[in-house]
Design a protein around this motif. Structure first.
Motif, PDB file in Angstrom:
ATOM      1  N   PHE A   5      45.925  35.001  52.678  1.00 48.10           N
ATOM      2  CA  PHE A   5      45.249  36.139  53.313  1.00 48.10           C
ATOM      3  C   PHE A   5      45.035  37.247  52.284  1.00 48.10           C
ATOM      4  N   ALA A   6      46.053  37.494  51.466  1.00 51.45           N
ATOM      5  CA  ALA A   6      45.979  38.560  50.461  1.00 51.45           C
ATOM      6  C   ALA A   6      44.830  38.318  49.487  1.00 51.45           C
ATOM      7  N   PHE A   7      44.658  37.073  49.067  1.00 54.35           N
ATOM      8  CA  PHE A   7      43.579  36.748  48.134  1.00 54.35           C
ATOM      9  C   PHE A   7      42.216  37.070  48.744  1.00 54.35           C
ATOM     10  N   HIS A   8      42.008  36.673  49.989  1.00 50.61           N
ATOM     11  CA  HIS A   8      40.723  36.928  50.644  1.00 50.61           C
ATOM     12  C   HIS A   8      40.500  38.431  50.844  1.00 50.61           C
ATOM     13  N   LEU A   9      41.549  39.146  51.220  1.00 47.32           N
ATOM     14  CA  LEU A   9      41.434  40.594  51.393  1.00 47.32           C
ATOM     15  C   LEU A   9      41.082  41.271  50.069  1.00 47.32           C
ATOM     16  N   LEU A  19      45.350  36.542  41.964  1.00 46.31           N
ATOM     17  CA  LEU A  19      45.095  35.170  41.540  1.00 46.31           C
ATOM     18  C   LEU A  19      44.608  34.365  42.745  1.00 46.31           C
ATOM     19  N   PRO A  20      43.648  33.467  42.544  1.00 47.90           N
ATOM     20  CA  PRO A  20      43.146  32.650  43.657  1.00 47.90           C
ATOM     21  C   PRO A  20      44.271  31.888  44.358  1.00 47.90           C
ATOM     22  N   SER A  21      44.233  31.893  45.677  1.00 45.71           N
ATOM     23  CA  SER A  21      45.256  31.215  46.471  1.00 45.71           C
ATOM     24  C   SER A  21      44.589  30.471  47.620  1.00 45.71           C
ATOM     25  N   VAL A  22      44.954  29.212  47.792  1.00 45.85           N
ATOM     26  CA  VAL A  22      44.396  28.389  48.863  1.00 45.85           C
ATOM     27  C   VAL A  22      45.529  27.676  49.592  1.00 45.85           C
ATOM     28  N   SER A  23      45.227  27.162  50.761  1.00 49.24           N
ATOM     29  CA  SER A  23      46.208  26.397  51.534  1.00 49.24           C
ATOM     30  C   SER A  23      46.039  24.912  51.257  1.00 49.24           C
ATOM     31  N   ARG A  24      47.167  24.234  51.136  1.00 41.68           N
ATOM     32  CA  ARG A  24      47.149  22.792  50.929  1.00 41.68           C
ATOM     33  C   ARG A  24      48.293  22.148  51.711  1.00 41.68           C
ATOM     34  N   VAL A  38      48.817  28.746  44.511  1.00 41.05           N
ATOM     35  CA  VAL A  38      48.221  29.811  43.702  1.00 41.05           C
ATOM     36  C   VAL A  38      47.757  29.223  42.377  1.00 41.05           C
ATOM     37  N   LEU A  39      46.507  29.474  42.040  1.00 43.51           N
ATOM     38  CA  LEU A  39      45.955  28.999  40.777  1.00 43.51           C
ATOM     39  C   LEU A  39      46.492  29.871  39.652  1.00 43.51           C
ATOM     40  N   TRP A  40      47.388  29.303  38.853  1.00 40.07           N
ATOM     41  CA  TRP A  40      48.003  30.093  37.790  1.00 40.07           C
ATOM     42  C   TRP A  40      47.007  30.340  36.666  1.00 40.07           C
ATOM     43  N   ASP A  41      47.157  31.473  36.021  1.00 44.44           N
ATOM     44  CA  ASP A  41      46.223  31.892  34.982  1.00 44.44           C
ATOM     45  C   ASP A  41      46.969  31.972  33.657  1.00 44.44           C
ATOM     46  N   SER A  42      46.579  31.145  32.718  1.00 43.49           N
ATOM     47  CA  SER A  42      47.278  31.094  31.431  1.00 43.49           C
ATOM     48  C   SER A  42      47.047  32.339  30.587  1.00 43.49           C
ATOM     49  N   SER A  43      46.102  33.190  31.008  1.00 44.48           N
ATOM     50  CA  SER A  43      45.827  34.400  30.229  1.00 44.48           C
ATOM     51  C   SER A  43      46.765  35.553  30.581  1.00 44.48           C
ATOM     52  N   PHE A 154      47.354  40.944  40.129  1.00 46.30           N
ATOM     53  CA  PHE A 154      48.307  41.005  41.240  1.00 46.30           C
ATOM     54  C   PHE A 154      48.873  39.611  41.485  1.00 46.30           C
ATOM     55  N   ILE A 155      50.173  39.465  41.272  1.00 46.18           N
ATOM     56  CA  ILE A 155      50.838  38.185  41.517  1.00 46.18           C
ATOM     57  C   ILE A 155      51.903  38.374  42.591  1.00 46.18           C
ATOM     58  N   ASP A 156      52.360  37.271  43.147  1.00 48.04           N
ATOM     59  CA  ASP A 156      53.423  37.295  44.160  1.00 48.04           C
ATOM     60  C   ASP A 156      53.054  38.238  45.306  1.00 48.04           C
ATOM     61  N   ASN A 157      51.921  37.955  45.942  1.00 48.02           N
ATOM     62  CA  ASN A 157      51.372  38.856  46.964  1.00 48.02           C
ATOM     63  C   ASN A 157      51.840  38.491  48.370  1.00 48.02           C
ATOM     64  N   LYS A 158      53.137  38.492  48.556  1.00 49.30           N
ATOM     65  CA  LYS A 158      53.673  38.191  49.881  1.00 49.30           C
ATOM     66  C   LYS A 158      53.596  39.437  50.756  1.00 49.30           C
ATOM     67  N   GLY A 159      52.720  39.379  51.750  1.00 46.63           N
ATOM     68  CA  GLY A 159      52.559  40.512  52.650  1.00 46.63           C
ATOM     69  C   GLY A 159      53.402  40.362  53.906  1.00 46.63           C
ATOM     70  N   PHE A 160      53.494  41.450  54.656  1.00 46.69           N
ATOM     71  CA  PHE A 160      54.296  41.463  55.881  1.00 46.69           C
ATOM     72  C   PHE A 160      53.454  42.024  57.022  1.00 46.69           C
ATOM     73  N   PHE A 161      53.200  41.171  58.004  1.00 42.67           N
ATOM     74  CA  PHE A 161      52.363  41.557  59.137  1.00 42.67           C
ATOM     75  C   PHE A 161      53.189  42.016  60.336  1.00 42.67           C
ATOM     76  N   ASP A 162      54.504  41.881  60.246  1.00 43.04           N
ATOM     77  CA  ASP A 162      55.354  42.178  61.400  1.00 43.04           C
ATOM     78  C   ASP A 162      55.993  43.562  61.328  1.00 43.04           C
ATOM     79  N   ARG A 163      55.541  44.392  60.388  1.00 43.78           N
ATOM     80  CA  ARG A 163      56.133  45.726  60.261  1.00 43.78           C
ATOM     81  C   ARG A 163      55.401  46.697  61.182  1.00 43.78           C
TER      82      ARG A 163
END
Length: 246
Positions: A5-9, A19-24, A38-43, A154-163
């Protein structure tokens, strides 16, 4: 799954820092349940083990460099200002993004700005009691790219929807007096929901994992409420809304 969700937002708001993030799904991982990839970026620049950052800053140092508006309008900062290579506008983008998703692990790792739950990482690690000396607390997950150290990733984009709305972490916004025009215009346009639905629908696995449109709408409800709170905050504090395209 909030990383997806964070990636799309991020893309819809025109920030383009996540970083691009998809569900699998994989039968070898989590029993075939959907999970974020999450598609890791070597740069990305190397990070240290303690702060997971490519540049080390305490909260106190961060607040000081915000006042200096480092590199804004092409102005070269003086050595005594304590600036890093990161452009001033990057912090505005991060704060807006982190507030909407209530990501606290970058700017408020000790959960000093809200009442955390016992399962929050700051409680698990015993960090909450250390809020008495906030200026000494390190920022974490502040990451640049090797070839472009002016900008953040922006890495490690764990959001919280229950706050709850009465327990949002406003510490994330502290010291931020300017916000990106591209993002604020989307929040003001009343098209945020439509854009998120269109974008998230493209990730079929994520869409289904959240219970289809009904589940996705509930997540968007949360972001819309927070966006209204953020817009009220911007107006109440007289914060500027500026183009941030550099």
């Amino acid at each position: 799954m909030s990383e997806v969700f964070a990636f799309h937002l991020d893309r819809i708001l025109g920030l383009n820092r996540s970083l691009p993030s998809v569900s699998r799904r994989s039968e070898f991982f989590q029993d075939g349940q959907a999970c974020p990839v999450v598609l890791w970026d070597s740069s990305l620049s190397p990070t240290d083990n303690n702060t997971h950052s490519s540049v080390r800053l305490t909260w106190g140092q961060y607040q000081q460099l915000l006042k200096q508006k480092c590199w804004q309008n092409g102005k070269v900062p003086k050595a005594e200002w304590g600036c890093t290579e990161i452009h001033h506008h990057e912090w505005s983008k991060m704060a807006l993004f982190d507030f909407l998703l209530q990501i606290y692990n970058r700017l408020d790792r000790n959960c000093c700005g809200f009442k955390p739950l016992k399962e929050d990482s700051c409680m698990q690690q015993g960090l909450k009691p250390k809020c008495s000396d906030q200026n000494a607390v390190d920022l974490t997950h502040i990451v640049q790219r090797r070839h472009d150290r002016r900008h953040l990733a922006f890495i490690d984009n764990k959001g919280f929807f229950d706050r709850n709305e009465d327990n949002l972490d406003f510490k994330i916004l502290q010291g931020i007096n300017e916000f990106p025009e591209s993002a604020v215009s989307v929040l003001r346009s009343q098209h945020l929901r439509e854009k998120l639905l269109q974008s998230l629908f493209l990730d079929k696995i994520y869409w289904e994992s959240q219970g289809g449109r009904k589940g996705i709408e509930k997540l968007i409800d949360v972001i819309e409420r927070r966006s209204k709170i953020l817009l009220t905050y911007i107006n109440a504090h007289g914060a500027k809304v500026l183009p941030m395209n550099e």
